[in-house]
Design a protein around this motif. Structure first.
Motif, PDB file in Angstrom:
ATOM      1  N   UNK A   1      31.777  41.060  22.117  1.00 57.10           N
ATOM      2  CA  UNK A   1      31.860  40.264  23.347  1.00 57.10           C
ATOM      3  C   UNK A   1      33.319  40.215  23.800  1.00 57.10           C
ATOM      4  N   UNK A   2      33.615  39.328  24.732  1.00 62.04           N
ATOM      5  CA  UNK A   2      34.965  39.290  25.315  1.00 62.04           C
ATOM      6  C   UNK A   2      35.978  38.545  24.443  1.00 62.04           C
TER       7      UNK A   2
ATOM      8  N   UNK B   1      35.898  43.739  32.348  1.00 61.36           N
ATOM      9  CA  UNK B   1      35.045  43.332  31.224  1.00 61.36           C
ATOM     10  C   UNK B   1      34.839  41.824  31.232  1.00 61.36           C
ATOM     11  N   UNK B   2      35.913  41.074  31.470  1.00 58.83           N
ATOM     12  CA  UNK B   2      35.791  39.614  31.473  1.00 58.83           C
ATOM     13  C   UNK B   2      34.864  39.133  32.578  1.00 58.83           C
ATOM     14  N   UNK B   3      34.952  39.767  33.744  1.00 65.15           N
ATOM     15  CA  UNK B   3      34.203  39.256  34.900  1.00 65.15           C
ATOM     16  C   UNK B   3      32.818  39.865  35.018  1.00 65.15           C
ATOM     17  N   UNK B   4      32.668  41.113  34.537  1.00 63.18           N
ATOM     18  CA  UNK B   4      31.400  41.803  34.767  1.00 63.18           C
ATOM     19  C   UNK B   4      30.733  42.303  33.478  1.00 63.18           C
ATOM     20  N   UNK B   5      31.415  42.155  32.339  1.00 60.24           N
ATOM     21  CA  UNK B   5      30.851  42.665  31.089  1.00 60.24           C
ATOM     22  C   UNK B   5      30.777  44.177  31.047  1.00 60.24           C
TER      23      UNK B   5
ATOM     24  N   UNK C   1      26.560  45.535  30.230  1.00 60.62           N
ATOM     25  CA  UNK C   1      25.478  44.609  30.584  1.00 60.62           C
ATOM     26  C   UNK C   1      25.162  44.635  32.078  1.00 60.62           C
ATOM     27  N   UNK C   2      26.138  45.026  32.872  1.00 61.28           N
ATOM     28  CA  UNK C   2      25.932  44.990  34.323  1.00 61.28           C
ATOM     29  C   UNK C   2      26.392  46.301  34.942  1.00 61.28           C
TER      30      UNK C   2
ATOM     31  N   UNK D   1      28.346  47.061  41.661  1.00 62.71           N
ATOM     32  CA  UNK D   1      27.485  46.877  42.828  1.00 62.71           C
ATOM     33  C   UNK D   1      27.891  47.742  43.996  1.00 62.71           C
TER      34      UNK D   1
ATOM     35  N   UNK E   1      36.649  45.224  44.329  1.00 66.77           N
ATOM     36  CA  UNK E   1      37.874  45.176  43.535  1.00 66.77           C
ATOM     37  C   UNK E   1      37.701  45.893  42.199  1.00 66.77           C
TER      38      UNK E   1
ATOM     39  N   UNK F   1      35.808  40.961  45.165  1.00 64.84           N
ATOM     40  CA  UNK F   1      35.048  41.352  43.993  1.00 64.84           C
ATOM     41  C   UNK F   1      33.623  41.697  44.425  1.00 64.84           C
ATOM     42  N   UNK F   2      32.963  42.494  43.643  1.00 62.12           N
ATOM     43  CA  UNK F   2      31.537  42.823  43.777  1.00 62.12           C
ATOM     44  C   UNK F   2      31.228  43.746  44.957  1.00 62.12           C
ATOM     45  N   UNK F   3      31.554  43.305  46.220  1.00 64.45           N
ATOM     46  CA  UNK F   3      31.173  44.128  47.361  1.00 64.45           C
ATOM     47  C   UNK F   3      31.979  43.697  48.584  1.00 64.45           C
TER      48      UNK F   3
ATOM     49  N   UNK G   1      28.935  32.646  27.402  1.00 63.57           N
ATOM     50  CA  UNK G   1      29.731  33.692  28.054  1.00 63.57           C
ATOM     51  C   UNK G   1      29.118  34.059  29.393  1.00 63.57           C
TER      52      UNK G   1
ATOM     53  N   UNK H   1      30.952  33.615  32.865  1.00 61.92           N
ATOM     54  CA  UNK H   1      31.170  34.823  33.676  1.00 61.92           C
ATOM     55  C   UNK H   1      30.619  34.610  35.087  1.00 61.92           C
TER      56      UNK H   1
ATOM     57  N   UNK I   1      32.698  31.999  36.950  1.00 62.45           N
ATOM     58  CA  UNK I   1      33.964  32.588  37.411  1.00 62.45           C
ATOM     59  C   UNK I   1      33.711  33.473  38.626  1.00 62.45           C
TER      60      UNK I   1
ATOM     61  N   UNK J   1      35.273  33.186  42.291  1.00 65.42           N
ATOM     62  CA  UNK J   1      35.939  34.287  43.006  1.00 65.42           C
ATOM     63  C   UNK J   1      35.308  34.502  44.382  1.00 65.42           C
TER      64      UNK J   1
ATOM     65  N   UNK K   1      37.080  34.291  47.873  1.00 64.30           N
ATOM     66  CA  UNK K   1      37.068  35.434  48.802  1.00 64.30           C
ATOM     67  C   UNK K   1      36.527  35.020  50.168  1.00 64.30           C
TER      68      UNK K   1
ATOM     69  N   UNK L   1      35.217  38.118  52.543  1.00 62.91           N
ATOM     70  CA  UNK L   1      33.787  38.357  52.773  1.00 62.91           C
ATOM     71  C   UNK L   1      33.266  37.321  53.772  1.00 62.91           C
TER      72      UNK L   1
ATOM     73  N   UNK M   1      25.432  37.369  47.750  1.00 65.94           N
ATOM     74  CA  UNK M   1      25.992  37.618  46.412  1.00 65.94           C
ATOM     75  C   UNK M   1      25.931  36.376  45.532  1.00 65.94           C
TER      76      UNK M   1
END
Lengths: 668, 115
Positions: free
Chosen positions: A198-199, A263-267, A336-337, A340, A345, A411-413, B46, B50, B53, B57, B61, B67, B75
């Motif tokens: 894990x993280x 890794x911390x934010x998205x695994x 795990x993920x 997207x 970012x 982040x993400x999109x 976790x 996650x 967090x 974010x 954003x 966004x 999202x």
């Protein structure tokens, strides 16, 4: 006292082996008593190494030339500050410094994790013990600082290139960077061994990685400034193998600092992070190997020796061990993920990772190709500056662009509409700036124009980030703009410290491009009264001046400098000659003369090449535009890194709560 | 003098290293491995952190204009569901004594924004 020093090193080796074996046994048997014993061994290792340090330093300060290494690297006339420097001037001394920093780091890790990381710490103890075992073995078997001889009346003195204030801080800074990479590596390996993928290991070593990265950066910048003012060729980076040796782990560590966030934010990127931290540590050992093996010709290769094979073996272990562990733990390392969108970012982090690692391996290839060619093909070749500059530009410009894009993208999109809104102004201003530079005649270097345009793009993009963040903060709490900015940075140190580090890189690029792409140089032989004209400067050679210093004789050529009819003063590049005990030939060093114009940000840089019997001199003159922005960038780099690494109590509390259920190794 | 100091140093090291091994072993000397339930709770925490967090974010954003509201809503919905699922799972079984409960953590967008 040599007996005490030698004995302390043998004892240190024994303790390191003990920490390795008993740490691993404690981890496997989950026995608190064994774990506590291994932990005490870590503290004992530091104490014993400090005793060895004290013996060695005492010998240096007492001018005890019965210590062979002391007689080789110091002398009675050496000023006090350089006596300290002579500690790490030799191979044995620098390895002793390595072990000292490693032992201190290991003890600090034990202290700070005494109430956390119960599953990982026994393995961390064992791995750091293993690394210490390697370096202690070198000190005991191959390169002891405590070899003795019949004492000569005086020592040979310190290499003249090392007699510079920057050399007091440059090697320790680099070593702090190299050695502290051992800590994230040890935690990563511990995580794999303990099955904790894990993280946790990343959270525990985030600051250590930042500290390593910062010290490697500071070390390189100090080395660059040393090269600039002392080595005397007018530049600050020569793509020397040992300079590259520090650059490579820094590049990989930079990639790692970005990818851990994913890794911390998205695994995601778990395997990639393990690979990066292993490669960064292997490259740090490779850097030490290059400096100390004498394998490659380098300005930094002050000694050559037979420790090369030891290092090759150790690097092989560092690369093979993690590979086996990754294969073993692959099922636990699955992502795990999924990502997207490629416009996000995390995607920019992935791209920057590929570029950083690509650049690191291009540099590695450039460093190793001469060795490979000589040994496998029997063909002696050298890889010169254009090779490295090509890759620096090819990878560096996209990286520069990503430094502006990454912070400003969501982040993400991110949607195309938001991209237009975010990057419209920076892009327009950067394009206008590029056009203006071409119109002003700076199109002689297309890469320079692109680099400066990107610098403008990044600066505006990050400036907008600060402004938007402060505005959001202000809207939330109703405080003043300066307070909102202060709170924004204080509450998001990692993010905004990182942005400040990005701005420092912009300043570094401005200085580097100014000097490399738009610098001027001229070489000329002059008699007294002759005038050398370069750009709008006129240099009149007046006379040769002879002086004596504490442990050297100096010969300087004195010039009066005018610009546009205005007298700016005198400037005197010199050669220094350091007598060597028992040798008729003194050591020579170039003392470049530098006149800094802060308003223009440029340096007038003179190197005295030779002085003839008829009183004529040959000098090389350079004008280095914007080079001082580079040194300003170094200060901003330290500021950004310090903010990013500054402890955050709220974050520490969150992490402590998250991992509260972990078993503690405890104080047995 | 060197030899005497060395012997003293070696003695001190042996004492320091051997000290934990000299006392009588007890049942508490063996560290119990993290059991499956605890490992699952760790994974849930976790996951919760996650997702929280990520929500933070996203909110940042949105506030800084990276966004739009529609993207934010799209999202944020699955992330909120992840947080809710993690919290529900954490609250469904009592945590061991001394362990923080799920409600020790920020659970709302307001809390995230404050953070």
């Amino acid at each position: 006292m040599a007996t005490l020093g030698r004995g302390a090193l043998v004892l240190a080796l024994g303790i390191a082996i003990y920490a390795l074996v008993i740490g691993a046994a404690g981890a496997i048997r989950r026995d608190r008593r064994l774990i506590a014993s291994a932990r005490n061994a870590t503290y004992a290792l530091l104490a014993v190494v400090l005793v060895a340090d004290a013996v060695f330093l005492g010998a240096i300060l007492r001018h005890d030339f019965s210590f062979t290494v002391v007689s080789e690297t110091s002398s009675r006339t050496l000023p006090f500050g350089y006596l300290i420097t002579s500690f790490w001037a030799s191979q044995a001394g620098s390895l002793l410094l390595w072990v000292t920093v490693l032992a201190a780091s290991a003890a600090l890790v034990q202290r700070t994790n005494r109430r956390s990381n119960g599953e990982l710490m026994p393995w961390v103890t064992a791995i750091l013990g293993g690394i210490s075992t390697f370096f202690c073995t070198l000190l005991v078997v191959a390169a002891s600082p405590f070899e003795t001889q019949v004492a000569p009346p005086d020592g040979a003195g310190l290499n003249t290139s090392l007699q510079n204030p920057y050399m007091v801080a440059h090697p320790p800074s680099l070593y702090l960077g190299y050695v502290s990479l051992a800590i994230p590596f040890a935690f990563c390996m511990a995580a794999l061994l303990a099955g904790r993928t894990d993280a946790r290991w990343i959270v525990s070593t985030r600051r250590w990685t930042l500290v390593s990265w910062t010290f490697l950066g500071i070390g390189m910048l100090l080395g660059a400034h040393w090269a600039y003012v002392e080595v005397g060729w007018g530049g600050f980076w020569a793509w020397d193998p040992v300079e590259n040796a520090a650059l490579m782990p820094w590049l990989v560590a930079t990639a790692f600092l970005h990818s851990v966030m994913v890794q911390e934010k998205k695994g995601m990127l778990k395997v990639w992070n393990v690979v990066l931290v292993s490669v960064a540590f292997a490259l740090s050992i490779f850097g030490t190997f290059l400096t100390r093996s004498g394998l490659l010709s380098s300005i930094h290769a002050f000694v050559s020796s037979n420790v090369g094979f030891w290092f090759v073996g150790f690097i092989a272990v560092i690369l093979i061990g993690p590979t086996i562990l990754i294969i073993w733990r692959l099922p636990l390392l699955r992502t795990e993920h999924r990502m997207e969108s490629l416009i996000s970012r995390e995607a920019t982090f992935l791209f920057n990772n590929l570029l950083f690692v690509g650049l690191a391996f291009a540099v590695l290839w450039g460093v190793m190709y001469p060795v490979i060619s000589k040994n496998l093909l029997g063909d002696e070749v050298t890889v010169t500056t254009p090779f490295f500059e090509f890759f620096a530009v090819a990878f560096g410009l996209p990286l520069l662009a990503l430094m502006g894009i990454g912070p400003a993208i969501a982040w993400r999109r991110a949607s195309l509409r938001s991209l237009r809104a975010t990057f419209g102004i920076p892009f327009a201003v950067a394009t206008a700036c590029g056009v203006l530079l071409v119109l002003l005649g700076y199109g002689t270097s297309p890469a320079g124009v692109v680099a400066y345009s990107l610098c403008v793009f990044v600066t505006i993009a990050i400036g907008i980030e600060f402004a938007r963040g402060a505005s959001a903060r202000r809207a939330l709490s109703g405080v003043s703009w300066p307070r909102a900015l202060g709170e924004l940075i204080a509450r998001n140190r990692r993010r905004y410290g990182g942005y400040i580090a990005h701005l420092s890189i912009v300043l570094l690029v401005i200085g580097i491009v100014g000097t490399m792409a738009y610098g001027t140089q001229h070489e000329q032989t002059l008699r007294p009264g002759d005038v050398l004209a370069i750009r709008d400067y006129r240099l009149t050679f007046t006379a040769v001046r002879q002086e004596s210093g504490a442990n050297f004789n100096e010969r300087a050529a004195v010039f009066t400098v005018t610009r546009g009819g205005e007298k700016l003063g005198t400037i005197a590049p010199a050669n220094r000659f350091y007598p060597i005990a028992g040798s008729p030939d003194p050591q020579r060093s170039n003392e470049a003369a530098i006149r800094t114009d802060w308003a223009r940000g440029e340096d007038l840089f003179l190197i005295l090449d030779s002085v003839r019997k008829d009183g004529s001199v040959t000098v090389k003159v350079l004008i280095n535009p914007l080079v001082n922005v580079l040194w300003l960038g170094a200060l901003v780099f330290v500021l950004g890194a310090t903010i990013a690494a500054w402890p955050d109590r709220r974050e520490a509390r969150r992490i402590a709560r998250r991992y509260a259920e972990e078993p503690l190794a405890g104080e047995a | 003098v060197g030899v005497v100091l060395l012997v003293a140093l070696a003695f001190a090291v042996v004492v320091a290293v051997a000290m934990p091994l000299l006392r009588e072993p007890t049942a508490g000397d063996r560290i119990a491995p993290i059991d499956d339930a605890a490992r699952a709770r760790l994974q849930l925490r976790e996951d919760r952190d996650e997702a929280l967090a990520a929500l933070g974010d996203l909110e940042f954003d949105r506030r800084t204009g990276k966004i739009g509201d529609q993207d934010h809503a799209e999202l944020a919905t699955p992330l909120r569901a992840r947080v809710a699922a993690a919290l529900a799972a954490l609250e469904s079984e009592p945590a061991p004594p001394g362990e923080p409960t799920a409600v020790d953590q920020p659970t709302s967008d307001a809390a995230i924004t404050r953070e």
